[in-house]
Design a protein around this motif. Structure first.
Motif, PDB file in Angstrom:
ATOM      1  N   PRO A 601      -2.620   5.639   8.888  1.00 49.23           N
ATOM      2  CA  PRO A 601      -2.032   4.993   9.823  1.00 49.23           C
ATOM      3  C   PRO A 601      -1.252   5.879  10.743  1.00 49.23           C
ATOM      4  O   PRO A 601      -0.160   5.223  11.660  1.00 49.23           O
ATOM      5  CB  PRO A 601      -1.546   4.104   8.671  1.00 49.23           C
ATOM      6  N   SER A 602      -0.440   6.633   9.931  1.00 41.36           N
ATOM      7  CA  SER A 602       1.035   7.012  10.762  1.00 41.36           C
ATOM      8  C   SER A 602       1.218   8.968  10.475  1.00 41.36           C
ATOM      9  O   SER A 602       0.702   9.573   8.976  1.00 41.36           O
ATOM     10  CB  SER A 602       2.161   6.502  10.641  1.00 41.36           C
ATOM     11  N   HIS A 603       1.649   9.823  11.347  1.00 43.71           N
ATOM     12  CA  HIS A 603       1.542  10.441  11.012  1.00 43.71           C
ATOM     13  C   HIS A 603       3.101  11.378  10.818  1.00 43.71           C
ATOM     14  O   HIS A 603       3.495  12.375  10.289  1.00 43.71           O
ATOM     15  CB  HIS A 603       1.198  11.958  12.405  1.00 43.71           C
ATOM     16  N   ASN A 622       6.123   2.643   8.495  1.00 44.31           N
ATOM     17  CA  ASN A 622       6.434   1.158   7.632  1.00 44.31           C
ATOM     18  C   ASN A 622       5.093   1.012   6.797  1.00 44.31           C
ATOM     19  O   ASN A 622       4.888   0.336   6.572  1.00 44.31           O
ATOM     20  CB  ASN A 622       6.506   0.956   8.921  1.00 44.31           C
ATOM     21  N   LYS A 623       3.957   2.143   6.170  1.00 47.22           N
ATOM     22  CA  LYS A 623       3.162   1.415   5.807  1.00 47.22           C
ATOM     23  C   LYS A 623       2.478   3.343   4.389  1.00 47.22           C
ATOM     24  O   LYS A 623       3.718   3.856   4.104  1.00 47.22           O
ATOM     25  CB  LYS A 623       1.651   1.831   6.188  1.00 47.22           C
ATOM     26  N   LEU A 624       2.280   2.430   3.153  1.00 48.99           N
ATOM     27  CA  LEU A 624       2.032   3.256   2.476  1.00 48.99           C
ATOM     28  C   LEU A 624       0.988   3.520   2.440  1.00 48.99           C
ATOM     29  O   LEU A 624      -0.543   2.246   2.022  1.00 48.99           O
ATOM     30  CB  LEU A 624       2.864   2.629   0.509  1.00 48.99           C
ATOM     31  N   SER A 625       0.122   4.928   1.611  1.00 50.48           N
ATOM     32  CA  SER A 625      -1.500   5.146   1.640  1.00 50.48           C
ATOM     33  C   SER A 625      -1.511   5.513   0.023  1.00 50.48           C
ATOM     34  O   SER A 625      -0.572   6.767  -0.031  1.00 50.48           O
ATOM     35  CB  SER A 625      -1.801   6.130   2.799  1.00 50.48           C
ATOM     36  N   GLN A 626      -2.589   5.442  -0.315  1.00 50.64           N
ATOM     37  CA  GLN A 626      -2.765   6.413  -1.461  1.00 50.64           C
ATOM     38  C   GLN A 626      -4.105   7.497  -1.400  1.00 50.64           C
ATOM     39  O   GLN A 626      -5.546   6.166  -0.437  1.00 50.64           O
ATOM     40  CB  GLN A 626      -3.603   4.934  -2.523  1.00 50.64           C
ATOM     41  N   TYR A 627      -4.536   8.008  -1.192  1.00 53.29           N
ATOM     42  CA  TYR A 627      -5.408   9.209  -0.939  1.00 53.29           C
ATOM     43  C   TYR A 627      -6.186   9.957  -2.386  1.00 53.29           C
ATOM     44  O   TYR A 627      -5.235   9.969  -3.016  1.00 53.29           O
ATOM     45  CB  TYR A 627      -4.866  10.594  -0.230  1.00 53.29           C
ATOM     46  N   ASP A 628      -7.248   9.412  -2.405  1.00 53.08           N
ATOM     47  CA  ASP A 628      -7.685  10.059  -3.154  1.00 53.08           C
ATOM     48  C   ASP A 628      -8.719  11.555  -3.062  1.00 53.08           C
ATOM     49  O   ASP A 628      -9.711  11.208  -2.831  1.00 53.08           O
ATOM     50  CB  ASP A 628      -9.159   8.959  -4.241  1.00 53.08           C
ATOM     51  N   VAL A 634      -9.153   7.072   1.251  1.00 54.62           N
ATOM     52  CA  VAL A 634      -7.649   6.695   1.797  1.00 54.62           C
ATOM     53  C   VAL A 634      -7.730   5.081   2.402  1.00 54.62           C
ATOM     54  O   VAL A 634      -8.637   4.344   2.526  1.00 54.62           O
ATOM     55  CB  VAL A 634      -6.865   7.116   2.781  1.00 54.62           C
ATOM     56  N   ILE A 635      -6.592   4.271   1.107  1.00 58.92           N
ATOM     57  CA  ILE A 635      -6.515   3.100   1.074  1.00 58.92           C
ATOM     58  C   ILE A 635      -4.685   3.030   1.609  1.00 58.92           C
ATOM     59  O   ILE A 635      -4.229   3.515   1.008  1.00 58.92           O
ATOM     60  CB  ILE A 635      -6.477   1.551  -0.091  1.00 58.92           C
ATOM     61  N   SER A 636      -5.035   2.147   2.673  1.00 60.00           N
ATOM     62  CA  SER A 636      -3.454   1.550   2.896  1.00 60.00           C
ATOM     63  C   SER A 636      -3.141   0.468   3.080  1.00 60.00           C
ATOM     64  O   SER A 636      -4.255  -0.050   3.016  1.00 60.00           O
ATOM     65  CB  SER A 636      -3.537   2.647   4.574  1.00 60.00           C
ATOM     66  N   TYR A 637      -1.585   0.325   2.426  1.00 66.28           N
ATOM     67  CA  TYR A 637      -1.123  -1.063   2.204  1.00 66.28           C
ATOM     68  C   TYR A 637      -0.265  -1.482   3.694  1.00 66.28           C
ATOM     69  O   TYR A 637       0.581  -0.317   3.708  1.00 66.28           O
ATOM     70  CB  TYR A 637      -0.483  -0.831   0.586  1.00 66.28           C
ATOM     71  N   THR A 638      -0.080  -2.088   3.608  1.00 67.88           N
ATOM     72  CA  THR A 638       1.297  -2.815   4.297  1.00 67.88           C
ATOM     73  C   THR A 638       1.990  -3.487   4.223  1.00 67.88           C
ATOM     74  O   THR A 638       2.259  -4.111   2.670  1.00 67.88           O
ATOM     75  CB  THR A 638       0.573  -3.346   6.041  1.00 67.88           C
ATOM     76  N   TYR A 639       3.134  -4.472   4.644  1.00 66.37           N
ATOM     77  CA  TYR A 639       3.548  -5.786   4.649  1.00 66.37           C
ATOM     78  C   TYR A 639       2.939  -6.926   3.959  1.00 66.37           C
ATOM     79  O   TYR A 639       3.248  -7.616   3.454  1.00 66.37           O
ATOM     80  CB  TYR A 639       4.855  -6.243   6.077  1.00 66.37           C
ATOM     81  N   ARG A 640       1.766  -7.579   4.437  1.00 68.24           N
ATOM     82  CA  ARG A 640       1.287  -7.989   4.163  1.00 68.24           C
ATOM     83  C   ARG A 640       0.670  -8.000   1.994  1.00 68.24           C
ATOM     84  O   ARG A 640       0.466  -8.885   1.857  1.00 68.24           O
ATOM     85  CB  ARG A 640      -0.140  -8.221   4.658  1.00 68.24           C
ATOM     86  N   ASP A 641       0.706  -7.440   2.193  1.00 65.13           N
ATOM     87  CA  ASP A 641       0.330  -6.833   0.423  1.00 65.13           C
ATOM     88  C   ASP A 641       1.548  -6.666  -0.049  1.00 65.13           C
ATOM     89  O   ASP A 641       1.726  -6.435  -1.361  1.00 65.13           O
ATOM     90  CB  ASP A 641      -0.510  -5.296   0.188  1.00 65.13           C
ATOM     91  N   GLY A 642       2.998  -6.827   0.574  1.00 63.81           N
ATOM     92  CA  GLY A 642       4.420  -7.050   0.150  1.00 63.81           C
ATOM     93  C   GLY A 642       4.943  -6.278  -0.162  1.00 63.81           C
ATOM     94  O   GLY A 642       6.487  -5.991  -0.371  1.00 63.81           O
ATOM     95  N   GLN A 644       7.987  -3.912   2.087  1.00 61.26           N
ATOM     96  CA  GLN A 644       8.933  -3.914   3.042  1.00 61.26           C
ATOM     97  C   GLN A 644       8.468  -3.804   4.915  1.00 61.26           C
ATOM     98  O   GLN A 644       7.540  -2.855   4.724  1.00 61.26           O
ATOM     99  CB  GLN A 644      10.283  -3.837   3.132  1.00 61.26           C
ATOM    100  N   ASN A 645       8.435  -5.114   5.432  1.00 63.02           N
ATOM    101  CA  ASN A 645       8.695  -4.521   6.800  1.00 63.02           C
ATOM    102  C   ASN A 645       9.105  -4.043   7.199  1.00 63.02           C
ATOM    103  O   ASN A 645       9.765  -4.257   9.177  1.00 63.02           O
ATOM    104  CB  ASN A 645       8.176  -6.621   7.500  1.00 63.02           C
ATOM    105  N   ASP A 646       9.139  -2.221   7.145  1.00 60.41           N
ATOM    106  CA  ASP A 646      10.468  -2.004   8.258  1.00 60.41           C
ATOM    107  C   ASP A 646      10.217  -0.980   7.533  1.00 60.41           C
ATOM    108  O   ASP A 646       8.596   0.217   7.197  1.00 60.41           O
ATOM    109  CB  ASP A 646      12.287  -2.087   7.379  1.00 60.41           C
TER     110      ASP A 646
END
Length: 967
Positions: A601-603, A622-628, A634-642, A644-646
């Motif tokens: 989601p970001s470089h 401000n996102k977390l990605s899981q790369y297999d 790639v699965i990316s997670y954001t603040y909606r998954d818990g 922090q929104n920063d």
């Protein structure tokens, strides 16, 4: 570490029992926030009963049913209970009667009790509970005014429960009261348990119709009344909830039921009920027992302590919203729906909050001292040390959920030298080195938490960004503006590696940040502005650094990047988190590659880790990605998954021995078990929910005549030529972050592929060519799982009247008639013409006969002429032959004469040449002779020659004349 785990497990016995963590998610938008009942139907819709209306919820919108005086509406808007039976009928109990939802017509239908049994009853029929008896095909209903009622599926009758062979109302029975509140059907023992306002709990033997009772005694020995909830647990136990006396547990496996336990509020017991005002007891699919209290919160029974964990509102962001809980319900995906008395609905969704969040806040019990996180360290006791930039070191115990803070304290010798902690490193067992900003290196004893200081004389380690320890035991540090420092922990000696203009093998800049030692013993250094360096194992003494970068203009250039973290993957490649993406370095070839470019989601990458299964966890801004790497997914997670929104901070990531990952940012810490991240594997149930014609809602059996049932139950719609614009709406039922559902639709016959439209939930078509189509729609849930079988409906567009079968048939018939009439007219015209032709033929025949006679005569004349012409032709041919012979003779004569002439010309040419030659010679002599006499002589000779020529010429003329005469 193993010893630390043992100690942590042993510590459990001395720790206070912790309630299972529940994150409550609140939903808004209800017409009324006093919740009374829940039910999820077979289509996946959630039905919510309130004090003012029945709501059907699809995750984003509500459909409200109210009492409005219409016979097809609720008789009361105050809902008391809900149930879907085995026949997929939704039953509604309200303050005035029993109703059911008729799906095909999308309306409520009220079921009236046969009034002949209650002719004088004026009060409303208050329905408080019901249970289904599928074996006998009936619904058993608890009425607060009419006792036990029965709705018989087969006869469609609603009447009081009769004793076998005796049609008498319930009040002739031995039940304790007509004011029934709760029912529970014991299928195993064939008993119906009945709770009422009376002092005894009744049970009805469904096989013999015998009624029994059991008295419930409170802590003071008084018989309890007002039983409001019944729940059968493990087939043999009945849990009984009372209005004011807590909960009783009864053994129902025996012929004479026995009370096993009484749970009530006890001020001295933290695991007792918070009060005795029970509103509901509920057994979920995991066999957990929930007890709802009025003004006492939500309780979860724990068999290990034989007590309850309570959930009441607090200041944490995911707390339950109200202390008065009226009902709970577990849906098909195990979400727990909590109905409050004043604040609406809270949902405990195990799929919603994938990450735990620890931060500095005044709204939760466990608090950090500062939210800017720089580093982590796990000690031997399993505690997580958290480096904060401004709050010192926070020691978080994940078992007892406590935080201990180490900070700078004025006047205290063994406190931190600075609260801006940037990095931590365990050098020896029990000894943690802490790098600070402008406070140097602090050394903390893990057990005593006493602090000592390491302060070299050169001042190069005043602000330390990173600390590592190599295989030889040397400590390496990056320090602000001080390049790289190597520390010998045994002697305290420090060696500096700095930029030197005269040394091409030195660092290109003293602004360094990241440090890492790979499996080969090489030291990797990440510059703040100068890219990546490697100090090979054999060059540690000389300080020969190699800078790895691409020249400007090449596709990949990290020469000016801030390298936030350096990490060695399981594949032995080096991975660098940079502001230009995730860079992979092959240590064999030293070639760079920007991996998974375009998938993140970001470089701007802040940190990277790899778990036991080989999956990379990559924190960007401000996102977390899981790369297999194996699946290349790639699965990316954001603040909606818990999360922090920063933004996450650089190099603030840590993976514990048990697989728990900690990530630091500017809003605290997120942590999670990398092996057990909740994933929503259930795709949404998709339904076509609405139809509009020219933007007006179409209802079953309305004036449009398009549908006779609710659109969700219709297989086919037929539109005429004038109904050229229509809209179809649809919904995917997923209650975990439903706002992130995605949809795709296609119209077979028009589209060749799916149209992916995000969260758009309707589509409009206009001016479709007439024909047959199939509309299909599918949905994906919040984790991107798509439904395999889409919802569909057949659509028929009728042609205009002039293209209908009957119009075409009429045209064909008319055309046939026209063609037939034309043919008949042509036949008539042809017959007339035939008669005319017969007359003409007769006249022409006579004319032809006369002409034929004339032609015969003419033919005879022509024959005679032909014979004459033949004779004349023969004569001509004979003359022609003679002429050819004559021509041949004359031709030969001419040839002979020509031959003679040729010979004559040749001979006379020689005769003339002699005299002419003499004349020419004499003339030459005359010119040369000067004497006159001699000239005379020669002139005479010329005259003789001339005469000779004249004679020859005369002879030639004579011969020619003779020749001409012969001609």
């Amino acid at each position: 570490m193993f010893l630390g785990v043992q100690m942590a497990v042993a510590k459990l016995d001395s720790l206070p029992i912790q309630a299972p963590r529940l994150n409550f998610h609140h939903i808004d938008g209800l017409n009324n926030n006093k919740i009374t009942a829940f039910c999820q139907d077979h289509d996946g819709y959630m039905w919510i009963g309130t004090y003012n209306g029945l709501h059907r919820y699809d995750g984003q919108n509500y459909r409200l049913f109210l009492h409005n005086g219409d016979s097809s509406a609720l008789k009361s808007s105050r809902i008391k209970c809900l149930l879907e039976d085995s026949r997929k009928t939704l039953w509604v109990g309200s303050m005035d009667g029993l109703s059911r939802y008729v799906l095909t017509q999308d309306r409520i239908e009220t079921i009236e009790v046969e009034q002949r049994y209650f002719p004088d009853l004026q009060s409303p029929n208050i329905i408080l509970d019901f249970v289904e008896d599928p074996e006998r095909e009936r619904l058993l209903v608890a009425s607060f005014t009419e006792g036990l009622l029965v709705y018989d599926y087969r006869s469609d009758r609603f009447y009081p429960y009769f004793e076998a062979g005796n049609e008498a109302p319930l009040f002739n029975y031995a039940f304790s009261s007509l004011e029934l509140r709760a029912l529970a059907l014991d299928h195993k023992h064939q008993r119906l348990w009945v709770g009422s306002s009376a002092k005894y709990l009744n049970y009805l033997d469904l096989e013999t119709d015998e009624v029994g009772e059991i008295g419930l005694l409170d802590e003071n020995g008084h018989v309890v009344e007002d039983i409001v909830s019944l729940e059968i647990v493990n087939e043999n136990n009945l849990w009984v909830g009372t209005l004011e006396k807590g909960v009783f547990v009864i053994d129902i496996s025996k012929k004479k039921p026995v009370v096993l336990h009484h749970y009530y509020h006890d001020r001295g017991d933290p695991f007792s009920l918070r009060n005795n005002f029970v509103t509901q007891i509920y057994l979920d699919k995991e066999k957990r027992i929930w007890v709802c209290n009025d003004n006492g919160g939500l309780h979860l029974y724990d068999a290990q302590i034989d007590g309850f964990h309570s959930y009441i509102p607090d200041s944490s962001p995911n707390s339950i919203t109200n202390i008065s809980i009226r009902c709970v319900y577990q849906d098909q995906q195990n979400r727990l729906w909590v109905g409050t008395a004043l604040e609406g609905v809270d949902i405990v969704d195990p799929l919603l909050y994938k990450f735990q969040h620890l931060q500095k806040t005044y709204s939760q019990k466990v608090n950090l001292s500062n939210n800017i996180i720089r580093d982590f360290h796990e000690d031997s006791e399993g505690r997580m040390w958290i480096a904060t930039d401004g709050g010192g070191v926070n020691i978080f115990d994940p078992i007892d959920k406590t935080v201990e803070v180490l900070k700078w304290e004025e006047g205290k010798n063994h406190s931190l030298s600075s609260d801006a902690v940037l990095t931590m490193l365990e050098v020896e067992e029990g000894e943690v080195w802490v790098g600070t900003w402008k406070g140097g290196i602090n050394i903390i004893d893990e057990k005593t938490l006493e602090v000592s200081f390491f302060q070299p004389e050169n001042g190069a380690l005043k602000s330390v960004f990173e600390l590592i320890q190599d295989k030889e035991g040397m400590i390496w540090a990056t320090s602000f503006g001080q390049g790289v420092q190597r520390i010998d922990p045994t002697t305290g000696q420090v060696k500096s590696y700095l930029h030197d203009r005269k040394d091409p093998n030195s660092l290109k800049s003293n602004l360094t940040f990241a440090l890492f030692e790979d499996s080969q013993g090489n030291i990797w250094v990440g510059g703040a502005t100068s890219g990546l360096y490697i100090l090979r194992h054999e060059n540690k003494g000389s300080g020969k650094f190699e800078q790895l970068q691409f020249k400007t203009g090449r596709p990949l250039d990290i020469a000016n990047d801030w390298v936030a973290q350096i990490y060695e993957g399981n594949d032995q490649n080096i991975y660098c988190a940079t502001s230009s993406g995730l860079i992979k370095v092959d240590p064999e070839t030293m070639l760079f590659e920007n991996v998974i470019k375009g998938k993140l989601p970001s470089h701007d990458i802040r940190s990277i880790l790899q778990d036991k299964r080989g999956r990379f966890w990559i924190a960007s801004v401000n996102k977390l990605s899981q790369y297999d790497p194996l699946a290349d997914s790639v699965i990316s997670y954001t603040y909606r998954d818990g999360l922090q929104n920063d933004e996450f901070t650089k190099n603030a990531a840590y993976i514990c021995q048990d697989g728990v990952i900690y990530l630091g940012g500017t809003q605290g810490v997120n942590y999670f078990d990398s092996e057990n991240i909740p994933f929503n594997e259930c795709p949404p149930q998709v339904h076509i929910t609405g139809l509009k014609l020219f933007n007006k809602v179409v209802e079953p059996n309305d004036s449009t005549g398009l549908i006779q049932e609710h659109i969700s139950k219709v297989d086919e719609i037929t539109f005429d030529n004038e109904q050229w614009r229509f809209t179809l709406s649809y919904i995917g039922l997923n209650y975990t972050s439903p706002e992130y559902n995605a949809y795709a639709f296609m119209l077979e016959g028009l589209d060749t592929d799916w149209n992916y439209v995000g969260n758009q939930k309707e589509v409009t078509y206009s001016h479709l060519p007439f024909g047959q189509y199939v509309f299909k729609v599918k949905a994906a849930n919040n984790d991107g799982v798509w439904q395999e079988s889409p919802a569909s409906i057949r659509i028929i567009i009728l042609p205009p009247w002039w293209l209908t079968w009957w119009a075409i048939s009429a045209v064909v018939i008319l055309a046939g008639l026209i063609i037939y009439a034309f043919i008949r007219w042509r036949i008539f015209k042809i017959s007339i013409r035939e008669q005319q032709l017969k007359v003409m033929v007769k006249e022409r025949t006579a004319q032809l006969s006369e002409k034929n006679k004339e032609l015969k005569d003419l033919n005879l004349a022509i024959t005679d002429q032909a014979e004459e012409l033949k004779a004349y032709n023969d004569a001509l041919n004979e003359m022609n032959e003679k002429l050819e012979e004559l021509v041949e003779i004359r031709t030969q004569e001419i040839r002979d004469k020509n031959s003679k002439l040729t010979k004559f010309a040749f001979d006379n040419a020689h005769r003339v040449r002699g005299p002419l030659t003499r004349i020419m010679g004499l003339m030459s002599l005359i010119k040369k002779e000067s004497e006159f006499d001699q000239r005379e002589f020669w002139i005479e000779k010329v005259a003789e020659a001339s005469k000779e020529m004249d004679d020859i010429t005369r002879d030639m003329g004579s011969e020619i004349d003779e020749h001409l005469k012969e001609e």
